[in-house]
Design a protein around this motif. Structure first.
Motif, short mmCIF file in Angstrom:
data_model
loop_
_atom_site.label_atom_id
_atom_site.label_comp_id
_atom_site.label_asym_id
_atom_site.label_seq_id
_atom_site.Cartn_x
_atom_site.Cartn_y
_atom_site.Cartn_z
N PHE A 3 42.68 40.66 138.31
CA PHE A 3 42.81 42.10 138.17
C PHE A 3 44.27 42.47 137.98
N VAL A 4 44.54 43.39 137.05
CA VAL A 4 45.90 43.85 136.79
C VAL A 4 46.05 45.25 137.35
N ALA A 5 47.02 45.45 138.22
CA ALA A 5 47.22 46.76 138.82
C ALA A 5 47.65 47.76 137.77
N ASP A 6 47.41 49.06 138.07
CA ASP A 6 47.75 50.11 137.13
C ASP A 6 49.24 50.41 137.14
N HIS A 7 50.00 49.83 138.05
CA HIS A 7 51.42 50.10 138.12
C HIS A 7 52.14 48.80 138.43
N ALA A 8 53.45 48.83 138.17
CA ALA A 8 54.24 47.62 138.34
C ALA A 8 55.00 47.62 139.66
N GLU A 9 54.73 48.60 140.52
CA GLU A 9 55.43 48.68 141.78
C GLU A 9 55.02 47.53 142.70
N THR A 10 55.96 47.12 143.56
CA THR A 10 55.67 46.07 144.52
C THR A 10 54.69 46.58 145.57
N ILE A 11 53.69 45.77 145.89
CA ILE A 11 52.71 46.12 146.92
C ILE A 11 53.13 45.46 148.23
N ARG A 12 53.34 46.26 149.25
CA ARG A 12 53.75 45.75 150.55
C ARG A 12 52.51 45.39 151.36
N VAL A 13 52.43 44.11 151.74
CA VAL A 13 51.26 43.57 152.43
C VAL A 13 51.65 43.15 153.84
N LEU A 14 50.81 43.54 154.81
CA LEU A 14 50.97 43.06 156.18
C LEU A 14 49.83 42.08 156.47
N LEU A 15 50.16 40.83 156.71
CA LEU A 15 49.18 39.77 156.94
C LEU A 15 49.06 39.53 158.44
N VAL A 16 47.86 39.73 158.99
CA VAL A 16 47.66 39.67 160.44
C VAL A 16 46.63 38.60 160.78
N ASP A 17 47.09 37.57 161.49
CA ASP A 17 46.21 36.47 161.90
C ASP A 17 46.86 35.73 163.04
N ASP A 18 46.07 35.37 164.06
CA ASP A 18 46.65 34.67 165.21
C ASP A 18 46.83 33.18 164.96
N GLN A 19 46.31 32.68 163.84
CA GLN A 19 46.49 31.27 163.51
C GLN A 19 47.73 31.13 162.62
N GLU A 20 48.79 30.62 163.20
CA GLU A 20 50.08 30.60 162.51
C GLU A 20 50.04 29.77 161.24
N LEU A 21 49.38 28.63 161.28
CA LEU A 21 49.35 27.75 160.11
C LEU A 21 48.68 28.44 158.93
N PHE A 22 47.54 29.08 159.18
CA PHE A 22 46.85 29.81 158.12
C PHE A 22 47.70 30.96 157.62
N ARG A 23 48.30 31.70 158.55
CA ARG A 23 49.09 32.87 158.20
C ARG A 23 50.29 32.51 157.32
N ARG A 24 51.03 31.50 157.75
CA ARG A 24 52.23 31.09 157.00
C ARG A 24 51.85 30.52 155.63
N GLY A 25 50.77 29.74 155.60
CA GLY A 25 50.34 29.16 154.33
C GLY A 25 49.93 30.21 153.32
N LEU A 26 49.13 31.20 153.78
CA LEU A 26 48.69 32.24 152.87
C LEU A 26 49.87 33.10 152.43
N ARG A 27 50.81 33.34 153.32
CA ARG A 27 51.98 34.13 152.94
C ARG A 27 52.76 33.44 151.81
N MET A 28 52.96 32.13 151.93
CA MET A 28 53.69 31.40 150.90
C MET A 28 53.01 31.52 149.55
N VAL A 29 51.69 31.42 149.57
CA VAL A 29 50.95 31.48 148.31
C VAL A 29 51.01 32.89 147.72
N LEU A 30 50.80 33.91 148.55
CA LEU A 30 50.81 35.28 148.06
C LEU A 30 52.18 35.68 147.53
#
Length: 224
Positions: A3-30
Motif C-alpha cells: 500500500f502506498v500512503a497518500d502523503h510522503a510525511e514520516t509516520i511516527r510509530v510507537l511499538l509496544v511489546d514486553d518481549q524485547e527480542l521481538f520488539r527490537r527485531g520488528l523495529r529494525m525491520v520497520l
C-alpha cells in the motif's frame, strides 16, 4: 502489492511489546522503510506515558502484557492522544481479545505471524484513516459465530442494508480491503468506500472492524 500512503510525511510509530527480542527485531525491520519512524515501549503503562508526552501517529500494541494489558492501554492512549491510530499486533486470535480491543479504540488487529509487508501496510492504512482486520482473524470470528446462525433472534439492523451493501459487508468481514472488494464485485474502489461509509452510518458503527464483528454476531453473513 504494498500500500502506498497518500502523503510522503514520516509516520511516527510507537511499538509496544514486553518481549524485547521481538520488539527490537520488528523495529529494525520497520525502520528500513524511510517513511516510518519507530519508538519503543516495553509495557502498557510506559506506552501511555510516551503517547501522552509525544502522541504517535500509529501504535502497534500487543494484547497480552503484564500490568496493563493491550486493550486497557489502547483505551488510555485514545484518551490521552485521540488522534493516535491503534493496531493490535498479537499472537492471540481469541474473540474476546478482539472485541475488547475494538471497544477500546483499536483500528486494526493483526496476528504476529503476519509478514513484515503486512505490518507495514497496516501502519500506512490506519495512518491514512482506514481500519483493518487480518483475514486469519476474520476466519476465526466466522468459525466462533457459526452457532449463531441457528439462533432465534429479532430481525437484525442489517435489514436496513441494500443487497450490494450486504455483499460489501460480507467481504469486509472476511478481511478484504477496498481494492480487493472492488475487484471481486467489479466496481471501483471509490464506490466501495461509499458503500462502506453508508454501511457504517446505517448500522451506527464507527469502523469497518466493528462492522465485521457486528456482521458475524448478527448473522448477516451466509455462513457455510
Amino acid at each position: 502489492m504494498t500500500f502506498v500512503a497518500d502523503h510522503a510525511e514520516t509516520i511516527r510509530v510507537l511499538l509496544v511489546d514486553d518481549q524485547e527480542l521481538f520488539r527490537r527485531g520488528l523495529r529494525m525491520v520497520l525502520e528500513a522503510d524511510p517513511g516510518l519512524e519507530v519508538e519503543e515501549a516495553q509495557d502498557g503503562l510506559s506506552a501511555v506515558a510516551q503517547a501522552t508526552a509525544s502522541p504517535p501517529d500509529v501504535v502497534l500494541l500487543d494484547v497480552r502484557m503484564p500490568g496493563m494489558n493491550g486493550p486497557e492501554a489502547a483505551g488510555a492512549i485514545k484518551e490521552a492522544a485521540p488522534s493516535a491510530r491503534i493496531v493490535m499486533l498479537t499472537a492471540s486470535d481469541e474473540e474476546s481479545d478482539l472485541l475488547d480491543s475494538i471497544r477500546n479504540g483499536a483500528s486494526g488487529y493483526l496476528l504476529k505471524d503476519s509478514s513484515v509487508d503486512q505490518v507495514s501496510d497496516a501502519v500506512r492504512r490506519v495512518a491514512s484513516g482506514q481500519s483493518l482486520i487480518s483475514p486469519q482473524v476474520a476466519t476465526r470470528l466466522l468459525e466462533e459465530f457459526r452457532v449463531l446462525a441457528t439462533r432465534d433472534e429479532p430481525e437484525p439492523r442489517g435489514t436496513k442494508l441494500s443487497d450490494r451493501e450486504l455483499e460489501v459487508l460480507r467481504l469486509v468481514a472476511l478481511g478484504h480491503n477496498n481494492k480487493e472488494i472492488g475487484r471481486a464485485l467489479f466496481i471501483s474502489e471509490n464506490t466501495v468506500k461509499n458503500h462502506v461509509r453508508n454501511i457504517l452510518e446505517k448500522l451506527q458503527l464507527r469502523s469497518r472492524v466493528e462492522a465485521a464483528t457486528y456482521a458475524v454476531r448478527e448473522r448477516l453473513l451466509d455462513l457455510p
